[in-house]
Design a protein around this motif. Structure first.
Motif, mmCIF file in Angstrom:
data_model
loop_
_atom_site.group_PDB
_atom_site.id
_atom_site.type_symbol
_atom_site.label_atom_id
_atom_site.label_comp_id
_atom_site.label_asym_id
_atom_site.label_seq_id
_atom_site.Cartn_x
_atom_site.Cartn_y
_atom_site.Cartn_z
ATOM 1 N N ALA A 112 -78.995 54.102 -15.665
ATOM 2 C CA ALA A 112 -79.843 53.346 -15.223
ATOM 3 C C ALA A 112 -81.177 52.954 -14.801
ATOM 4 O O ALA A 112 -81.669 54.307 -13.998
ATOM 5 N N ASN A 113 -81.866 52.279 -15.696
ATOM 6 C CA ASN A 113 -83.736 52.239 -14.330
ATOM 7 C C ASN A 113 -83.531 50.900 -13.822
ATOM 8 O O ASN A 113 -82.659 49.756 -13.444
ATOM 9 N N PHE A 114 -84.316 50.715 -13.223
ATOM 10 C CA PHE A 114 -84.698 49.943 -11.987
ATOM 11 C C PHE A 114 -86.247 49.762 -11.742
ATOM 12 O O PHE A 114 -87.372 50.241 -11.195
ATOM 13 N N PHE A 115 -86.901 48.858 -12.319
ATOM 14 C CA PHE A 115 -88.734 49.110 -12.266
ATOM 15 C C PHE A 115 -89.491 47.205 -13.558
ATOM 16 O O PHE A 115 -90.602 47.899 -13.266
ATOM 17 N N GLN A 116 -88.423 46.676 -13.956
ATOM 18 C CA GLN A 116 -89.323 46.275 -15.310
ATOM 19 C C GLN A 116 -88.546 44.553 -15.538
ATOM 20 O O GLN A 116 -86.872 44.173 -14.466
ATOM 21 N N HIS A 117 -89.503 43.226 -15.473
ATOM 22 C CA HIS A 117 -88.933 41.683 -15.599
ATOM 23 C C HIS A 117 -88.087 42.010 -17.425
ATOM 24 O O HIS A 117 -88.116 43.424 -18.155
ATOM 25 N N ILE A 118 -87.461 41.012 -17.505
ATOM 26 C CA ILE A 118 -86.682 41.105 -19.047
ATOM 27 C C ILE A 118 -87.509 41.080 -20.137
ATOM 28 O O ILE A 118 -87.020 41.081 -21.364
ATOM 29 N N ALA A 119 -88.716 40.247 -19.853
ATOM 30 C CA ALA A 119 -90.371 40.310 -20.915
ATOM 31 C C ALA A 119 -90.338 41.690 -21.131
ATOM 32 O O ALA A 119 -90.669 41.816 -22.783
ATOM 33 N N TYR A 120 -90.771 42.270 -20.114
ATOM 34 C CA TYR A 120 -91.117 43.811 -20.736
ATOM 35 C C TYR A 120 -89.960 44.282 -21.379
ATOM 36 O O TYR A 120 -90.406 45.121 -22.436
ATOM 37 N N LEU A 121 -88.623 44.447 -21.247
ATOM 38 C CA LEU A 121 -87.691 45.088 -21.915
ATOM 39 C C LEU A 121 -87.517 44.880 -22.599
ATOM 40 O O LEU A 121 -87.250 45.478 -23.617
ATOM 41 N N ARG A 122 -87.144 43.453 -23.029
ATOM 42 C CA ARG A 122 -87.069 42.740 -25.030
ATOM 43 C C ARG A 122 -88.377 43.513 -25.718
ATOM 44 O O ARG A 122 -88.230 43.508 -27.149
ATOM 45 N N GLN A 123 -89.752 43.401 -25.023
ATOM 46 C CA GLN A 123 -90.850 43.961 -25.690
ATOM 47 C C GLN A 123 -90.838 45.829 -26.057
ATOM 48 O O GLN A 123 -90.885 45.575 -26.827
ATOM 49 N N PHE A 124 -90.105 46.135 -24.819
ATOM 50 C CA PHE A 124 -90.407 47.711 -25.041
ATOM 51 C C PHE A 124 -89.478 48.229 -26.461
ATOM 52 O O PHE A 124 -89.296 48.402 -26.884
ATOM 53 N N ASN A 125 -88.305 46.930 -26.507
ATOM 54 C CA ASN A 125 -87.242 46.983 -26.742
ATOM 55 C C ASN A 125 -87.861 46.949 -28.614
ATOM 56 O O ASN A 125 -87.503 47.993 -29.781
ATOM 57 N N GLN A 126 -88.039 46.006 -28.701
ATOM 58 C CA GLN A 126 -88.576 45.583 -30.653
ATOM 59 C C GLN A 126 -90.187 46.760 -30.862
ATOM 60 O O GLN A 126 -89.745 47.907 -31.667
ATOM 61 N N ASP A 127 -90.853 47.119 -29.701
ATOM 62 C CA ASP A 127 -91.294 48.464 -29.766
ATOM 63 C C ASP A 127 -90.842 49.566 -30.391
ATOM 64 O O ASP A 127 -92.071 50.557 -31.051
ATOM 65 N N ASN A 128 -89.994 50.628 -29.807
ATOM 66 C CA ASN A 128 -89.643 51.352 -29.161
ATOM 67 C C ASN A 128 -88.082 51.540 -30.424
ATOM 68 O O ASN A 128 -87.897 52.786 -30.239
#
Length: 318
Positions: A112-128
């Motif tokens: 697991a990780n702990f460093f982000q909000h879900i808006a960042y997580l959604r964008q990261f998944n889309q970009d990567n």
């Protein structure tokens, strides 16, 4: 003892850029996590194939990668002690990089990780092309437009330099705050998580926007007329939040996207490890830490749980 990995230049670097891009194309996206020069800690070693657990299949050990910042690191250390009392061992790696934590979780190198909000997580998944998922919430960090030079939004001069977060997930927060204050006109059909400079319809005072690493926002306030920043980073930098805030975020529609979570790969939500982490992170001890930290500048929240997070995430990513 926790190990610390650092990403060269992430902390303190301004990361100035002239246009908003995806996470993958931003300066942060090109930084790599430095893995050299680390001594092995406990039974873990970093190998060319990732994280190797010398003790084998120990289901009472949880590996976690966490950002090296007080609201993430300090509660995690509390959680480590709580878990130890129940026979769990939490192995932590602390980083300043905001790219690698999702990559290594997606690759199965960490639980697991702990460093982000879900808006960042959604964008990261889309970009990567990753599929990391939130497991449960820990806190919400309000943001605002702050200034050390001016006392109100109305005082901002023509051509004022205003700092915005370079990452796509946070970029629109500053733009929306300025639009809500009436100094910009934007495309109101866009969600705050999708807003960028391209969606500014009218900029009557010809503000100049400078995009910077979100972690450097508070440090750059002396160099700009005003800037978007997280309230807790402003307080950590030694500035009075109430005195320097021109606008503070106060919108329920913003709270969900910018709630910070513990996240894992698909299927992690259903594991005993996730349940143990949730119980510890959403404990009274962790809640008390947030209430005490910077006089409560950050809101502890247990709104997302392993039982409720799936429909929230599905709706947010639809």
């Amino acid at each position: 003892m926790p190990r610390t990995l650092t990403s060269s230049g992430v902390s303190g670097a301004l990361g100035l850029t002239g246009a908003t891009g995806s996470l993958a194309s931003s300066p942060l996206g090109r930084r790599s996590l430095l893995l050299g020069g680390l001594a092995a800690v406990g039974t873990f070693t970093l190998t060319s194939c990732g994280l190797a657990d010398a003790v084998g299949d120990d289901d009472r050990t949880i590996s976690m990668i966490v950002t090296e910042s007080a609201p993430f690191q300090d509660p995690t250390e509390i959680v480590k002690d709580i878990l130890a009392e129940d026979g769990w061992e939490l192995e932590t790696t602390y980083v300043t990089d905001i790219i690698q934590p999702n990559q290594v979780v997606a690759q199965g190198e960490y639980d697991a990780n702990f460093f982000q909000h879900i808006a960042y997580l959604r964008q990261f998944n889309q970009d990567n092309g990753t599929d990391v998922e939130p497991a449960f919430s820990v806190y919400y960090a309000p943001s605002g437009i702050f200034s050390l030079q001016h006392d109100s939004i109305e005082d901002l001069p023509d051509g004022a330099q205003i700092a915005l977060a370079v990452d796509t997930a946070n970029n629109g927060r500053g733009i929306k705050l300025l639009a809500d204050a009436g100094v910009l006109e934007i495309d109101e059909s866009k969600e705050v998580t999708e807003l960028s400079q391209r969606d500014i319809i009218d900029n009557p005072k010809d503000f100049e926007f400078i995009e910077i690493d979100q972690q450097s926002a508070a440090q750059t306030l002396p160099d700009v007329d005003a800037g978007f920043a997280f309230a807790r980073l402003v307080a950590e930098a030694g500035h009075d939040v109430a005195e320097t805030a021109l606008i503070l975020e106060d919108d329920d529609d913003v709270r969900i996207p910018f709630t910070c979570v513990v996240a894992g790969a698909p299927g992690f939500q259903d594991t005993e490890k996730a349940a143990a982490l949730q119980e510890a992170f959403q404990s009274e001890e962790v809640q008390q830490w947030f209430e005490d930290y910077l006089d409560g500048a950050i809101d502890f929240t247990d709104e997302f749980t392993l039982d409720t997070v799936e429909p929230i995430w599905e709706d947010f990513t639809a």
